[in-house]
Motif scaffolding. Sequence first.
Motif, PDB file in Angstrom:
ATOM      1  N   HIS A   1       0.811  -1.217   0.000  1.00  0.00           N
ATOM      2  CA  HIS A   1       0.000   0.000   0.000  1.00  0.00           C
ATOM      3  C   HIS A   1       0.845   1.268   0.000  1.00  0.00           C
ATOM      4  O   HIS A   1       0.310   2.356   0.109  1.00  0.00           O
ATOM      5  CB  HIS A   1      -0.937  -0.017   1.211  1.00  0.00           C
ATOM      6  CG  HIS A   1      -1.809  -1.231   1.273  1.00  0.00           C
ATOM      7  ND1 HIS A   1      -2.896  -1.402   0.437  1.00  0.00           N
ATOM      8  CD2 HIS A   1      -1.727  -2.363   2.016  1.00  0.00           C
ATOM      9  CE1 HIS A   1      -3.464  -2.572   0.684  1.00  0.00           C
ATOM     10  NE2 HIS A   1      -2.771  -3.177   1.637  1.00  0.00           N
ATOM     11  N   TRP A   2       2.158   1.106  -0.106  1.00  0.00           N
ATOM     12  CA  TRP A   2       3.044   2.261  -0.193  1.00  0.00           C
ATOM     13  C   TRP A   2       3.353   2.478  -1.670  1.00  0.00           C
ATOM     14  O   TRP A   2       4.215   1.844  -2.242  1.00  0.00           O
ATOM     15  CB  TRP A   2       4.329   2.007   0.594  1.00  0.00           C
ATOM     16  CG  TRP A   2       5.088   3.266   0.898  1.00  0.00           C
ATOM     17  CD1 TRP A   2       5.356   4.296   0.050  1.00  0.00           C
ATOM     18  CD2 TRP A   2       5.673   3.632   2.150  1.00  0.00           C
ATOM     19  NE1 TRP A   2       6.078   5.262   0.679  1.00  0.00           N
ATOM     20  CE2 TRP A   2       6.281   4.895   1.966  1.00  0.00           C
ATOM     21  CE3 TRP A   2       5.756   3.015   3.393  1.00  0.00           C
ATOM     22  CZ2 TRP A   2       6.956   5.550   2.989  1.00  0.00           C
ATOM     23  CZ3 TRP A   2       6.425   3.668   4.404  1.00  0.00           C
ATOM     24  CH2 TRP A   2       7.015   4.922   4.208  1.00  0.00           C
ATOM     25  N   ILE A   3       2.630   3.393  -2.287  1.00  0.00           N
ATOM     26  CA  ILE A   3       2.745   3.629  -3.726  1.00  0.00           C
ATOM     27  C   ILE A   3       3.921   4.566  -3.983  1.00  0.00           C
ATOM     28  O   ILE A   3       3.971   5.689  -3.480  1.00  0.00           O
ATOM     29  CB  ILE A   3       1.444   4.236  -4.300  1.00  0.00           C
ATOM     30  CG1 ILE A   3       0.254   3.328  -3.979  1.00  0.00           C
ATOM     31  CG2 ILE A   3       1.587   4.425  -5.811  1.00  0.00           C
ATOM     32  CD1 ILE A   3       0.390   1.920  -4.497  1.00  0.00           C
ATOM     33  N   LEU A   4       4.864   4.086  -4.775  1.00  0.00           N
ATOM     34  CA  LEU A   4       6.046   4.865  -5.119  1.00  0.00           C
ATOM     35  C   LEU A   4       5.976   5.436  -6.529  1.00  0.00           C
ATOM     36  O   LEU A   4       6.578   6.460  -6.817  1.00  0.00           O
ATOM     37  CB  LEU A   4       7.299   3.994  -4.981  1.00  0.00           C
ATOM     38  CG  LEU A   4       7.585   3.466  -3.570  1.00  0.00           C
ATOM     39  CD1 LEU A   4       8.739   2.486  -3.596  1.00  0.00           C
ATOM     40  CD2 LEU A   4       7.894   4.622  -2.613  1.00  0.00           C
ATOM     41  N   ASP A   5       5.252   4.757  -7.407  1.00  0.00           N
ATOM     42  CA  ASP A   5       5.116   5.206  -8.793  1.00  0.00           C
ATOM     43  C   ASP A   5       3.785   4.712  -9.326  1.00  0.00           C
ATOM     44  O   ASP A   5       3.655   3.541  -9.678  1.00  0.00           O
ATOM     45  CB  ASP A   5       6.267   4.662  -9.638  1.00  0.00           C
ATOM     46  CG  ASP A   5       6.168   5.103 -11.098  1.00  0.00           C
ATOM     47  OD1 ASP A   5       5.216   5.847 -11.439  1.00  0.00           O
ATOM     48  OD2 ASP A   5       7.026   4.690 -11.891  1.00  0.00           O
ATOM     49  N   PRO A   6       2.765   5.575  -9.375  1.00  0.00           N
ATOM     50  CA  PRO A   6       1.439   5.117  -9.824  1.00  0.00           C
ATOM     51  C   PRO A   6       1.425   4.610 -11.256  1.00  0.00           C
ATOM     52  O   PRO A   6       0.452   3.956 -11.669  1.00  0.00           O
ATOM     53  CB  PRO A   6       0.565   6.367  -9.666  1.00  0.00           C
ATOM     54  CG  PRO A   6       1.520   7.514  -9.656  1.00  0.00           C
ATOM     55  CD  PRO A   6       2.779   7.008  -9.034  1.00  0.00           C
TER      56      PRO A   6
END
Length: 385
Positions: A240-245
């Motif tokens: 759930h840790w979005i780094l690059d959508p």
Amino acid sequence: MTTRAASWQPLSPGERSVAIEVLVHGPLSRTDLARRLDLSAGSLTRLTKPLIESGLLVEVPDGGPAEVRQGRPSQPLDVVAESRTFLGFKVTDDMVYGVVTTLRSEIVARLDRPLTTHEPDEVADLLAAMTAELTARFPTLTGIGIGVGGLVQDRAVVGESPFLQWSDVPLAELVEERTGLPVVVENDVAALVEAETWFGAGRGLDRFVVLTIGAGIGYGLVLGGKRVQYAEEDREFGRHWILDPHGPLTPIGERGSAVSLLSIPSIRYQIRAATGRDLTYEEILAQAAAGEPMASRVIDEAARALGALVAQIANFVLPQKILLAGEGVGLMDVAGKVVDDTLRARRHPLAVPLDVETKVSDFHDWARGAAVLAIQVLVLGVVEV
């Protein structure tokens, strides 16, 4: 919940604080010990005298191994690390990795066995058989720690483990019944954090972070020298840790999360989807190091994601050190410069340089973490949950 366990008994709170300080940071001179604990010389003498008389602490030569010895009061104090041994298990979906450690968590033996079933009673039988084999060699075995991936309740029950397909399995009770030894069970990342806090990279630090890369992404936070417990620590926070959508998809359709960019299964999936070849993680790293275009693209993207993730953690937590651990941190050997460049770009130009330590961990390191849980139970006398 607080559960009594075999421990350093009887010790007063003051005596226990002295013994723990020597265990974790020793050998220590009496002057250093008094300074660390803010004690007068008289108070320290009062607290250490019964510990020395009982053999829990011993006077040692400067820089020498722990041994009982008559000497001047200026000699450093230490524990006899070999006086007791502890067993740690790391349970994966297809293997059990076991280690025996000293009181200072130094590994003195390893024993691994394949896991051919996930039936809880049969897993407990295997753990008991491994314990019996090691007890024959180490009769001073005092306790057992077990690390598993998933939700662990009360340091005793595996509430949920996707790797083992378990739900509400009383693993500590099952193993205690078979071995007669005290058993503590914990999430494997939490166990690793405890080990690094007491005996590893985080020893003596007030603010410390462990970030693990492997089959998934794990995270542990230490504040005030103690691991922060939180409801989601058993969950894979990286999903759930979005780094690059706009980043890559995982096999289950996640896009751009820390897991999809950094975990070993996701990196292997990206290469397999692009080339049709099922390569190991090590083979992918080797290809990237050799300049193969597809592997280089995937590994560089992972490195940028890692740099961004470390920067975000550093910006919010302000740790004194971040330890990168796990089977996947070989990424740093191949693309460490990309990680460092991204980290600097994502932090304030005047930010204090971040101390990032890298430790490639195998499953025996995870098992050692579990053994530290058993050491803590002995030393603290309780299982705190």
